[in-house]
Every structure is written in C-alpha cells, then in structure tokens.
Design an enzyme around this catalytic site. Sequence first.
Site, PDB file in Angstrom:
ATOM      1  N   ILE A 119       0.301   6.235   4.294  1.00 42.36           N
ATOM      2  CA  ILE A 119       0.482   5.739   5.660  1.00 42.36           C
ATOM      3  C   ILE A 119       1.473   4.568   5.655  1.00 42.36           C
ATOM      4  O   ILE A 119       2.336   4.459   6.527  1.00 42.36           O
ATOM      5  CB  ILE A 119      -0.881   5.329   6.260  1.00 42.36           C
ATOM      6  CG1 ILE A 119      -1.767   6.579   6.423  1.00 42.36           C
ATOM      7  CG2 ILE A 119      -0.691   4.621   7.599  1.00 42.36           C
ATOM      8  CD1 ILE A 119      -3.181   6.288   6.899  1.00 42.36           C
ATOM      9  N   GLY A 166       0.772  -1.248   0.000  1.00 40.33           N
ATOM     10  CA  GLY A 166       0.000   0.000   0.000  1.00 40.33           C
ATOM     11  C   GLY A 166       0.796   1.288   0.000  1.00 40.33           C
ATOM     12  O   GLY A 166       0.248   2.336   0.323  1.00 40.33           O
ATOM     13  N   LYS A 168     -14.976  -0.866   6.011  1.00 40.07           N
ATOM     14  CA  LYS A 168     -14.089  -0.830   7.186  1.00 40.07           C
ATOM     15  C   LYS A 168     -14.704  -1.622   8.351  1.00 40.07           C
ATOM     16  O   LYS A 168     -13.973  -2.244   9.139  1.00 40.07           O
ATOM     17  CB  LYS A 168     -13.787   0.605   7.608  1.00 40.07           C
ATOM     18  CG  LYS A 168     -12.905   1.378   6.621  1.00 40.07           C
ATOM     19  CD  LYS A 168     -11.551   0.734   6.412  1.00 40.07           C
ATOM     20  CE  LYS A 168     -10.582   1.646   5.673  1.00 40.07           C
ATOM     21  NZ  LYS A 168      -9.377   0.932   5.200  1.00 40.07           N
ATOM     22  N   ILE A 212      -4.385  -0.969   2.258  1.00 39.81           N
ATOM     23  CA  ILE A 212      -5.001  -0.891   0.923  1.00 39.81           C
ATOM     24  C   ILE A 212      -6.504  -0.719   1.060  1.00 39.81           C
ATOM     25  O   ILE A 212      -7.151  -1.413   1.857  1.00 39.81           O
ATOM     26  CB  ILE A 212      -4.673  -2.185   0.144  1.00 39.81           C
ATOM     27  CG1 ILE A 212      -3.200  -2.157  -0.289  1.00 39.81           C
ATOM     28  CG2 ILE A 212      -5.598  -2.375  -1.048  1.00 39.81           C
ATOM     29  CD1 ILE A 212      -2.747  -3.405  -0.999  1.00 39.81           C
ATOM     30  N   TYR A 231     -18.372   9.067   3.562  1.00 42.76           N
ATOM     31  CA  TYR A 231     -17.494   7.889   3.655  1.00 42.76           C
ATOM     32  C   TYR A 231     -18.246   6.640   3.182  1.00 42.76           C
ATOM     33  O   TYR A 231     -17.659   5.684   2.683  1.00 42.76           O
ATOM     34  CB  TYR A 231     -16.981   7.735   5.089  1.00 42.76           C
ATOM     35  CG  TYR A 231     -15.711   6.932   5.209  1.00 42.76           C
ATOM     36  CD1 TYR A 231     -14.535   7.351   4.602  1.00 42.76           C
ATOM     37  CD2 TYR A 231     -15.684   5.742   5.935  1.00 42.76           C
ATOM     38  CE1 TYR A 231     -13.369   6.615   4.713  1.00 42.76           C
ATOM     39  CE2 TYR A 231     -14.517   5.001   6.060  1.00 42.76           C
ATOM     40  CZ  TYR A 231     -13.369   5.443   5.440  1.00 42.76           C
ATOM     41  OH  TYR A 231     -12.222   4.704   5.557  1.00 42.76           O
ATOM     42  N   ASP A 264      -1.665  -6.557  -7.977  1.00 40.27           N
ATOM     43  CA  ASP A 264      -3.014  -6.005  -7.922  1.00 40.27           C
ATOM     44  C   ASP A 264      -3.811  -6.997  -7.073  1.00 40.27           C
ATOM     45  O   ASP A 264      -3.941  -8.173  -7.436  1.00 40.27           O
ATOM     46  CB  ASP A 264      -3.578  -5.917  -9.343  1.00 40.27           C
ATOM     47  CG  ASP A 264      -5.051  -5.507  -9.356  1.00 40.27           C
ATOM     48  OD1 ASP A 264      -5.681  -5.471  -8.278  1.00 40.27           O
ATOM     49  OD2 ASP A 264      -5.565  -5.244 -10.458  1.00 40.27           O
ATOM     50  N   VAL A 265      -4.334  -6.541  -5.960  1.00 37.56           N
ATOM     51  CA  VAL A 265      -4.940  -7.486  -5.000  1.00 37.56           C
ATOM     52  C   VAL A 265      -6.235  -8.122  -5.517  1.00 37.56           C
ATOM     53  O   VAL A 265      -6.740  -9.062  -4.904  1.00 37.56           O
ATOM     54  CB  VAL A 265      -5.206  -6.823  -3.623  1.00 37.56           C
ATOM     55  CG1 VAL A 265      -3.908  -6.429  -2.948  1.00 37.56           C
ATOM     56  CG2 VAL A 265      -6.148  -5.630  -3.752  1.00 37.56           C
TER      57      VAL A 265
HETATM   58  P1  NAP Z   1      -2.866   5.825  -0.174  1.00 39.02           P
HETATM   59  O1  NAP Z   1      -1.504   6.379  -0.057  1.00 39.02           O
HETATM   60  O2  NAP Z   1      -3.674   6.232  -1.354  1.00 39.02           O
HETATM   61  O3  NAP Z   1      -2.792   4.237  -0.065  1.00 39.02           O
HETATM   62  C1  NAP Z   1      -3.837   3.386  -0.548  1.00 39.02           C
HETATM   63  C2  NAP Z   1      -3.165   2.237  -1.241  1.00 39.02           C
HETATM   64  O4  NAP Z   1      -4.115   1.247  -1.682  1.00 39.02           O
HETATM   65  C3  NAP Z   1      -2.414   2.690  -2.480  1.00 39.02           C
HETATM   66  O5  NAP Z   1      -1.091   2.196  -2.457  1.00 39.02           O
HETATM   67  C4  NAP Z   1      -3.223   2.044  -3.599  1.00 39.02           C
HETATM   68  O6  NAP Z   1      -2.496   1.788  -4.781  1.00 39.02           O
HETATM   69  C5  NAP Z   1      -3.637   0.767  -2.922  1.00 39.02           C
HETATM   70  N1  NAP Z   1      -4.610   0.037  -3.742  1.00 39.02           N
HETATM   71  C6  NAP Z   1      -5.854   0.409  -4.122  1.00 39.02           C
HETATM   72  N2  NAP Z   1      -6.394  -0.520  -4.926  1.00 39.02           N
HETATM   73  C7  NAP Z   1      -5.467  -1.521  -5.055  1.00 39.02           C
HETATM   74  C8  NAP Z   1      -5.429  -2.763  -5.739  1.00 39.02           C
HETATM   75  N3  NAP Z   1      -6.444  -3.205  -6.501  1.00 39.02           N
HETATM   76  N4  NAP Z   1      -4.316  -3.539  -5.628  1.00 39.02           N
HETATM   77  C9  NAP Z   1      -3.263  -3.129  -4.889  1.00 39.02           C
HETATM   78  N5  NAP Z   1      -3.237  -1.953  -4.224  1.00 39.02           N
HETATM   79  C10 NAP Z   1      -4.335  -1.163  -4.305  1.00 39.02           C
HETATM   80  O7  NAP Z   1      -3.746   6.259   1.102  1.00 39.02           O
HETATM   81  P2  NAP Z   1      -3.621   5.966   2.665  1.00 39.02           P
HETATM   82  O8  NAP Z   1      -4.476   6.997   3.297  1.00 39.02           O
HETATM   83  O9  NAP Z   1      -2.200   5.826   3.052  1.00 39.02           O
HETATM   84  O10 NAP Z   1      -4.397   4.578   2.806  1.00 39.02           O
HETATM   85  C11 NAP Z   1      -3.827   3.423   3.414  1.00 39.02           C
HETATM   86  C12 NAP Z   1      -4.871   2.758   4.303  1.00 39.02           C
HETATM   87  O11 NAP Z   1      -5.125   3.605   5.428  1.00 39.02           O
HETATM   88  C13 NAP Z   1      -6.223   2.516   3.630  1.00 39.02           C
HETATM   89  O12 NAP Z   1      -6.755   1.289   4.076  1.00 39.02           O
HETATM   90  C14 NAP Z   1      -7.065   3.665   4.179  1.00 39.02           C
HETATM   91  O13 NAP Z   1      -8.457   3.390   4.148  1.00 39.02           O
HETATM   92  C15 NAP Z   1      -6.535   3.708   5.595  1.00 39.02           C
HETATM   93  N6  NAP Z   1      -6.839   4.936   6.353  1.00 39.02           N
HETATM   94  C16 NAP Z   1      -6.561   6.157   5.845  1.00 39.02           C
HETATM   95  C17 NAP Z   1      -6.862   7.293   6.597  1.00 39.02           C
HETATM   96  C18 NAP Z   1      -6.590   8.671   6.053  1.00 39.02           C
HETATM   97  O14 NAP Z   1      -7.117   9.630   6.607  1.00 39.02           O
HETATM   98  N7  NAP Z   1      -5.778   8.838   5.018  1.00 39.02           N
HETATM   99  C19 NAP Z   1      -7.431   7.175   7.875  1.00 39.02           C
HETATM  100  C20 NAP Z   1      -7.699   5.894   8.365  1.00 39.02           C
HETATM  101  C21 NAP Z   1      -7.394   4.781   7.599  1.00 39.02           C
HETATM  102  P3  NAP Z   1      -2.915   2.632  -6.117  1.00 39.02           P
HETATM  103  O15 NAP Z   1      -2.547   4.051  -5.841  1.00 39.02           O
HETATM  104  O16 NAP Z   1      -2.162   1.978  -7.190  1.00 39.02           O
HETATM  105  O17 NAP Z   1      -4.405   2.457  -6.295  1.00 39.02           O
END
Ligand code: NAP
Length: 274
Positions: A28, A21, A171, A100, A164, A72-73
């Site tokens: 994150i 991810g 989630k 992810i 959301y 790709d998951v």
């Molecule tokens: P991020 O940098 O956009 O990370 C999300 C990741 O998911 C990206 O690397 C994305 O890759 C990957 N992904 C999506 N579809 C995919 C697929 N089919 N196969 C493989 N990888 C895939 O954002 P982030 O905020 O750090 O998110 C990481 C986690 O933290 C997520 O579960 C998110 O819900 C959670 N979270 C985020 C927050 C927040 O405020 N940001 C708060 C709580 C929890 P691509 O770019 O290639 O799609």
Amino acid sequence: MSDWTFPKGDLMKGKRGLVMGVANDRSIAWGISQQLAAQGADIAFTYQGEALERRVRPLIESIGMTTMISADVTNDAEMDTAFAQLKDKFGAIDFLVHAIAFAGKEELQGSFVANTTREGFRRAMDISVYSFVDAAKRASAMMPDGGSIVTLTYLGAERVIPAYNVMGVAKAGLEAATRYAARDLGKQGIRVNAISAGPMRTLAMAGIRGGKQLMTTGREWSFLKEDTSMEGVAGCALYLLSPLGQSITGEVVHVDAGMHVMGIPETPEGGSAA
Ligand code: NAP
C-alpha cells in the site's frame, strides 16, 4: 510491476516527506508513494534489512527518488540514526506515511484468546502501534511549518474479523493513537489521520489465515461489489496529505467500497442472510 494509474499534477509540489512500509510493488505504501510522486512530492523511504533494500531500490528509482534509510522500527538506535539521516537530507519535512504492521502467523489464526501470547501481543503492539507514536514524535519535530501524517488501519479494529485477532486489537490501539496524536500535534498545525483500507492483496495480507476469503467477502459485502482499489487508497492519502485535506484531523477514513457500512450478508435474491 503493478499496473495502477494515478492522476498527475502539482498538489504536492515542493513538499517533502517520509514513507515507511514499502516492501514490494504490491505494498500500500508503494501505491501511495507513486501517487504522491505523480503530484510532485519528494520522498525518502525507510526499509528493513538488506534484502528489502535490493528489492525496493529499483522501485523508488523508477519514480525518480533516491533516498533510502534503514530502519527497523523496534530498534531505538536505528530510529535515531534514520531520522538524523532524514534531517541531513531534507532538513524539514511536510508529511509522513506510516504503513507498518506485524503479528506472528501463529497469532493470526484460530482462537484469539487461546493463541495470543504475552510476547506475541507485545510484538504486535510494538511494531504496529508504538512505531506510529514514535515516528509521529520524530517526524513532527521536523515539521516547523505544520504537516500531515497518515497511517493505515483495518476494520478489524472496530468489528471482529475471524483470524485477524491480535492485529485487530493493535489496530484499535492505532486508531486511538491517531486521535491522541491529532490532539497533541494540532497545536503545531500538524494533521493526523488514518485510512481504513478494505482487504488488498499484499504480503501482510498473505500472513493472515483465510486472507483470500477476506478478499472475497470484502468484495461481496461492499456496496460497489468490487475490491478496494490501490487508486482509491492512494487518492485518499493524497487528499489527506495535501492542502485538499485541510481542517481534517483525528479521523479514520474508510476506503473499502462501502464494506464497513454493511451489517449482515445479503442473499443472492437481495434479502438478509441472517
Ligand atoms: P506490506 O507490503 O507487507 O507492508 C507492511 C510493511 O511493514 C512492510 O514494509 C514490512 O517490512 C513493514 N514492517 C514490519 N515489521 C517492521 C519492522 N520491525 N520495522 C520496519 N518495518 C516493518 O503490506 P500492506 O498490506 O501494504 O501493509 C501496510 C499497512 O496497511 C499495514 O499497517 C497494514 O496493516 C495496513 N492494511 C493493510 C490492508 C490489506 O488488506 N493489505 C488493509 C488495511 C490496512 P518487512 O517486509 O521487512 O517486514
């Protein structure tokens, strides 16, 4: 480049694992990876697509890592190949970070009931929940000496966060999956936990309508009156993934400056705004 700082040490010395991810230097998963590397971990990374490979490779090289695996998951064949490559490289692993999630932009706005399609629901569940179950199954098969698995969740699983929508339902599924996986994998000495992070400015956040307001509200509602820090989230991941977290499994740990505990907003005078 991001400007976080992480404590150095030996807590993860000799430990190997997979981080899924990292999309860019605000992800994150990237903050967590930097913290794990600062404590001596050896890390392999999955990425999705060539463009991401080009973006992520310089990041991982900056912390002395080299292993990047395409995954790709949603694609079983790619996941088979990815974990076969991981096994070739590391043999056994000690930890997995799953960071992810995905839902379509059209789903992340307005009415949950009106905007959630069958296909959008299926896709959000597949990428954001099933990918965790699948990765936990594959990773645990490579943890003969036990291990630790961490995933990332958000308050939208427990409470209604406008816009959301389907991601909140996903989630909730992810948090339940964390508990069920913890039960199954506990027998193998594998701990499974989720971190519920407060709003953070990442690519995934940019996809949510009103994401900026979510950040502001997160800060205003928090007891510490501050944004959730990457240092805090990565520190919690280190705690859960290292021996410091022993005996902790099946948990959802909130790292959000206290935001999730607040019931209703506060007036500037300190009264209840309801
Ligand atoms: P991020 O940098 O956009 O990370 C999300 C990741 O998911 C990206 O690397 C994305 O890759 C990957 N992904 C999506 N579809 C995919 C697929 N089919 N196969 C493989 N990888 C895939 O954002 P982030 O905020 O750090 O998110 C990481 C986690 O933290 C997520 O579960 C998110 O819900 C959670 N979270 C985020 C927050 C927040 O405020 N940001 C708060 C709580 C929890 P691509 O770019 O290639 O799609």
